[in-house]
Design an enzyme around this catalytic site. Sequence first.
Site, PDB file in Angstrom:
ATOM      1  N   THR A   1       0.871  -1.194   0.000  1.00 45.52           N
ATOM      2  CA  THR A   1       0.000   0.000   0.000  1.00 45.52           C
ATOM      3  C   THR A   1       0.899   1.231   0.000  1.00 45.52           C
ATOM      4  O   THR A   1       1.364   1.660  -1.039  1.00 45.52           O
ATOM      5  CB  THR A   1      -0.981  -0.012   1.189  1.00 45.52           C
ATOM      6  OG1 THR A   1      -0.271  -0.252   2.406  1.00 45.52           O
ATOM      7  CG2 THR A   1      -2.029  -1.094   1.005  1.00 45.52           C
TER       8      THR A   1
ATOM      9  N   THR B   1       2.090  -8.863  12.004  1.00 45.57           N
ATOM     10  CA  THR B   1       2.357  -7.636  11.274  1.00 45.57           C
ATOM     11  C   THR B   1       1.127  -7.231  10.503  1.00 45.57           C
ATOM     12  O   THR B   1       0.065  -7.800  10.676  1.00 45.57           O
ATOM     13  CB  THR B   1       3.540  -7.843  10.323  1.00 45.57           C
ATOM     14  OG1 THR B   1       3.766  -6.627   9.617  1.00 45.57           O
ATOM     15  CG2 THR B   1       3.273  -8.944   9.335  1.00 45.57           C
TER      16      THR B   1
ATOM     17  N   GLU C   1       6.095   4.882   7.392  1.00 42.30           N
ATOM     18  CA  GLU C   1       5.682   5.990   6.523  1.00 42.30           C
ATOM     19  C   GLU C   1       6.476   7.257   6.826  1.00 42.30           C
ATOM     20  O   GLU C   1       6.456   7.775   7.939  1.00 42.30           O
ATOM     21  CB  GLU C   1       4.188   6.240   6.688  1.00 42.30           C
ATOM     22  CG  GLU C   1       3.363   5.124   6.069  1.00 42.30           C
ATOM     23  CD  GLU C   1       1.888   5.192   6.392  1.00 42.30           C
ATOM     24  OE1 GLU C   1       1.108   4.554   5.659  1.00 42.30           O
ATOM     25  OE2 GLU C   1       1.511   5.856   7.368  1.00 42.30           O
TER      26      GLU C   1
ATOM     27  N   THR D   1      -7.858   9.904   0.306  1.00 39.21           N
ATOM     28  CA  THR D   1      -8.143  10.689  -0.890  1.00 39.21           C
ATOM     29  C   THR D   1      -6.968  10.758  -1.849  1.00 39.21           C
ATOM     30  O   THR D   1      -7.101  11.252  -2.950  1.00 39.21           O
ATOM     31  CB  THR D   1      -8.547  12.115  -0.501  1.00 39.21           C
ATOM     32  OG1 THR D   1      -7.514  12.689   0.321  1.00 39.21           O
ATOM     33  CG2 THR D   1      -9.849  12.106   0.274  1.00 39.21           C
TER      34      THR D   1
ATOM     35  N   LYS E   1       4.029  -6.998   4.067  1.00 40.84           N
ATOM     36  CA  LYS E   1       3.796  -5.598   3.747  1.00 40.84           C
ATOM     37  C   LYS E   1       3.481  -4.873   5.044  1.00 40.84           C
ATOM     38  O   LYS E   1       2.961  -5.458   6.004  1.00 40.84           O
ATOM     39  CB  LYS E   1       2.675  -5.428   2.726  1.00 40.84           C
ATOM     40  CG  LYS E   1       1.284  -5.851   3.169  1.00 40.84           C
ATOM     41  CD  LYS E   1       0.511  -4.837   3.995  1.00 40.84           C
ATOM     42  CE  LYS E   1       0.466  -3.488   3.272  1.00 40.84           C
ATOM     43  NZ  LYS E   1      -0.218  -2.486   4.182  1.00 40.84           N
TER      44      LYS E   1
ATOM     45  N   ASN F   1      -0.538  10.430   5.859  1.00 43.61           N
ATOM     46  CA  ASN F   1      -1.770   9.988   6.512  1.00 43.61           C
ATOM     47  C   ASN F   1      -2.874  11.025   6.481  1.00 43.61           C
ATOM     48  O   ASN F   1      -4.052  10.681   6.639  1.00 43.61           O
ATOM     49  CB  ASN F   1      -1.474   9.544   7.945  1.00 43.61           C
ATOM     50  CG  ASN F   1      -0.807   8.182   7.965  1.00 43.61           C
ATOM     51  OD1 ASN F   1      -1.468   7.181   7.778  1.00 43.61           O
ATOM     52  ND2 ASN F   1       0.506   8.165   8.117  1.00 43.61           N
TER      53      ASN F   1
END
Length: 426
Positions: free
Chosen positions: A176, A213, A299, A426, A202, A421
């Site tokens: 992702t 995870t 991230e 969107t 992932k 985030n």
Amino acid sequence: MGSATLRCIRKFSGNNNMSEKQGYTVVDGGSIITPKGFTSGGLHCGLKKTDRNDLGAIVCEVPAAAAAVYTTNVFQAAPLKVTRESLANGTLRAVIVNSGNANACTGEQGEADAYEMRAAAANHLGVAENDVAVASTGVIGELLKMDCVRSGVAGLPEKLSGGAGGAEEFCQAILTTDLVKKESCVQVQVDGKTVTIAGAAKGSGMIHPNMATMLGFMTTDAAIDAEDLHSLLRAATNVTFNMITVDGDTSTNDMLVAMASGLAENGKLNRLHPDWDAFAAGFTFVCETLAKAIARDGEGANHLIEVQVNGAVHDEAAAAIAKTVVGSSLVKSAVFGADANWGRIIAAVGRAGVPVSPDRVDISLGSIAVLKQSSPVAFDEELALAYLQGDTVLITVDLHDGDGKATAWGCDLTYDYVRINAAYRT
């Protein structure tokens, strides 16, 4: 290949000298389908807005002993219910996975869609429905585009391969917000037979597992019963995937599935087998490699943070402290800013909720001691700055209270984490 990918490979390829001492060997270039009996593949079916792969499968040519661990989040996604049902008999032939949509908090329709996804995979792969596990990851609260799923599943069989291409397409299909794929593979000798253990995972955000995870998949060609595989999976998870955190959030979809084909033809493994320790060490290494890769790929992350806690009253206390320190937003921010602010660390130690003697704690950043017996130590600020600007930051905490120890992994907190985030849906 981008620099982020190269960095991940360098950091998580493993220490070959150490692994050989523990009885296993790291397989360079190994993948989820290196163990005998497995194929995999992936494709883009339209669940993602981009043209990146979003549907994948791992298939075993024989019924594989199988086990799984799942998220402890109260709100569990529909695929988890379906997978639990499939695993009731302890065997699997396939795992079908989609990214781009979590199929979580989607009510009765979401559950029906997960069952349909399983049925479609079973039909096109030529296996029984109860031999298929289902996993999903992505946005919560949106129904799956089942027309895309149906067409994608129909096209999967021709994408399955036992070569590097099949593994690559599968790994890409489960991502992702990940920047890099996560893979690991080792081999160990069992009864004179070469047994292979591999994994793919992932995960990048919404990472604070209490079982596993985000999504992880383990394959091996070892002969082992489902019950022993499950026991090993839980033990390995507790010291690897359960010891990482990116942002303190536990997903609705976390799942780690292991499949063992038995095609290595070794004598069946269990705790009494003379090669069990080597097999367990290799299995745990694969889990740790994947877990650290997830933490490193957090991230927006710039640094991997490793926290080693020694001298706790017991291992559980050490684990609680290690995860509290590595999960502290203030510690994470200090690492991002290359600020040797040990006060953030000691404060996290003190709020972990476990016994600590407040007058004998030592803290080091790499080899730089910053606290001794809970008193400040003069250190070279420029040297500390240079160390904290490196790729990996090791924080060592010694409590001098007992023999308990634990290690946890996480990443720094950057501006990009908020950016990613703030616009995830969107």
